[in-house]
Design a protein around this motif. Structure first.
Motif, mmCIF file in Angstrom:
data_model
loop_
_atom_site.group_PDB
_atom_site.id
_atom_site.type_symbol
_atom_site.label_atom_id
_atom_site.label_comp_id
_atom_site.label_asym_id
_atom_site.label_seq_id
_atom_site.Cartn_x
_atom_site.Cartn_y
_atom_site.Cartn_z
ATOM 1 N N ARG A 131 14.630 11.000 72.890
ATOM 2 C CA ARG A 131 13.562 10.883 71.903
ATOM 3 C C ARG A 131 14.111 10.393 70.559
ATOM 4 O O ARG A 131 15.252 10.657 70.204
ATOM 5 N N MET A 132 13.259 9.689 69.835
ATOM 6 C CA MET A 132 13.636 9.177 68.529
ATOM 7 C C MET A 132 13.619 10.295 67.484
ATOM 8 O O MET A 132 12.830 11.237 67.574
ATOM 9 N N ARG A 133 14.499 10.186 66.504
ATOM 10 C CA ARG A 133 14.519 11.102 65.362
ATOM 11 C C ARG A 133 14.191 10.310 64.103
ATOM 12 O O ARG A 133 14.666 9.174 63.936
ATOM 13 N N PRO A 134 13.423 10.877 63.187
ATOM 14 C CA PRO A 134 13.033 10.135 61.976
ATOM 15 C C PRO A 134 14.159 10.056 60.952
ATOM 16 O O PRO A 134 14.062 10.592 59.844
ATOM 17 N N THR A 135 15.239 9.382 61.305
ATOM 18 C CA THR A 135 16.363 9.221 60.386
ATOM 19 C C THR A 135 16.059 8.119 59.373
ATOM 20 O O THR A 135 15.244 7.224 59.657
ATOM 21 N N PRO A 136 16.686 8.151 58.205
ATOM 22 C CA PRO A 136 16.462 7.075 57.226
ATOM 23 C C PRO A 136 16.760 5.692 57.786
ATOM 24 O O PRO A 136 16.051 4.727 57.484
ATOM 25 N N LEU A 137 17.803 5.582 58.631
ATOM 26 C CA LEU A 137 18.144 4.276 59.207
ATOM 27 C C LEU A 137 17.037 3.785 60.125
ATOM 28 O O LEU A 137 16.650 2.611 60.066
ATOM 29 N N LEU A 138 16.519 4.658 60.966
ATOM 30 C CA LEU A 138 15.440 4.254 61.877
ATOM 31 C C LEU A 138 14.199 3.838 61.101
ATOM 32 O O LEU A 138 13.584 2.801 61.406
ATOM 33 N N LEU A 185 1.048 1.453 49.371
ATOM 34 C CA LEU A 185 1.097 1.142 50.793
ATOM 35 C C LEU A 185 2.467 1.453 51.389
ATOM 36 O O LEU A 185 2.567 1.947 52.513
ATOM 37 N N THR A 186 3.519 1.186 50.643
ATOM 38 C CA THR A 186 4.866 1.469 51.127
ATOM 39 C C THR A 186 5.048 2.957 51.391
ATOM 40 O O THR A 186 5.610 3.362 52.419
ATOM 41 N N VAL A 187 4.560 3.784 50.474
ATOM 42 C CA VAL A 187 4.645 5.233 50.672
ATOM 43 C C VAL A 187 3.872 5.644 51.920
ATOM 44 O O VAL A 187 4.357 6.443 52.735
ATOM 45 N N VAL A 188 2.680 5.085 52.079
ATOM 46 C CA VAL A 188 1.872 5.401 53.266
ATOM 47 C C VAL A 188 2.602 4.967 54.532
ATOM 48 O O VAL A 188 2.651 5.712 55.532
ATOM 49 N N PHE A 189 3.205 3.792 54.515
ATOM 50 C CA PHE A 189 3.911 3.293 55.700
ATOM 51 C C PHE A 189 5.111 4.178 56.040
ATOM 52 O O PHE A 189 5.400 4.417 57.219
ATOM 53 N N VAL A 190 5.818 4.653 55.029
ATOM 54 C CA VAL A 190 6.952 5.548 55.280
ATOM 55 C C VAL A 190 6.471 6.837 55.941
ATOM 56 O O VAL A 190 7.071 7.312 56.913
ATOM 57 N N VAL A 191 5.382 7.379 55.430
ATOM 58 C CA VAL A 191 4.826 8.610 56.023
ATOM 59 C C VAL A 191 4.424 8.364 57.471
ATOM 60 O O VAL A 191 4.715 9.176 58.366
ATOM 61 N N LEU A 192 3.757 7.238 57.739
ATOM 62 C CA LEU A 192 3.349 6.915 59.100
ATOM 63 C C LEU A 192 4.563 6.713 60.006
ATOM 64 O O LEU A 192 4.546 7.129 61.176
ATOM 65 N N ALA A 193 5.611 6.098 59.473
ATOM 66 C CA ALA A 193 6.821 5.872 60.274
ATOM 67 C C ALA A 193 7.502 7.182 60.634
ATOM 68 O O ALA A 193 7.946 7.372 61.776
ATOM 69 N N VAL A 194 7.590 8.092 59.683
ATOM 70 C CA VAL A 194 8.183 9.410 59.960
ATOM 71 C C VAL A 194 7.358 10.142 61.014
ATOM 72 O O VAL A 194 7.898 10.741 61.952
#
Length: 213
Positions: A131-138, A185-194
């Motif tokens: 499983r994927m982990r929400p690391t900063p690199l990912l 939008l960038t903040v929203v995208f980061v939240v969605l990515a995590v």
């Protein structure tokens, strides 16, 4: 759900089926407007919705045909699921009343609702070997494509005198409002990515957290 179960025939079948549906939806407008003097294939391909749907078709068809299990493929699969989630959320919040060249309701539904939900469900419920982990690199890797898309759109816009979305068009709102909107939008995208990274193979996460007896 085990890794073996993740490639059962019905999972492969729905992936291929929805992949074919995605192809039909993508080709419908260009083929219908092939003789139109006002239709621009370049503009059509410059929508984030279209690009994310093209990637979705690739993921679904490959996932249906060979169902790769390696970590690189799973990361790519998760990234595309994220782009479709972004497509669905941005459309619902900002673009539902805006003409984005998709006047056919069924195409709108397929590209902005059905395929995003298919990708989200597939990502959450189909097992992975790791499983994927929400690391900063990912998160940074996943958000590279939206970043490149935004840069491409802002560079191309003045030359083409055309922007695919109002929130990326500085001609009326000005660059200050544009930058503020892009930061939000960038903040929203980061939240969605995590969230997307955290929700991959969620059933296995629940199983791992279940108390042992």
């Amino acid at each position: 759900m085990s890794t073996a179960e993740s490639t059962t025939w019905w999972i492969r079948a729905y992936r291929i089926g929805f992949g074919v549906l995605g192809i039909v939806a993508l080709l419908w407008i260009p083929l219908r407007n092939i003789d139109s003097a006002t239709f621009s294939l370049t503009n059509y391909l410059s929508y984030f919705t279209i690009e994310s749907n093209i990637l979705t078709v690739v993921v679904l068809l490959i996932g249906g045909a060979v169902a790769p299990q390696n970590a690189r493929w799973q990361s790519f699969r998760g990234a595309v699921a994220l782009y479709m989630l972004i497509t669905m959320v941005v459309y619902a919040v900002l673009l539902a009343e805006v003409d984005v060249m998709l006047n056919d309701k069924w195409i709108n539904d397929v590209q902005h609702r059905i395929l995003p939900l298919v990708m989200l469900g597939d990502w959450m419920l189909v097992a992975m070997t790791r499983r994927m982990r929400p690391t900063p690199l990912l998160i940074a890797q996943w958000l590279t494509f939206p970043l490149v898309y935004g840069v491409y759109t802002l560079i191309r816009g003045p030359f083409a005198d055309w922007y695919p979305y109002p929130f990326l068009d500085p001609r009326e709102q000005g660059y200050v409002s544009l930058v503020i909107g892009l930061v939000v939008l960038t903040v929203v995208f980061v939240v969605l990515a995590v969230a997307m990274a955290s929700l991959g193979d969620v059933r296995a996460r629940w199983r791992d957290r279940a108390p042992t007896t």
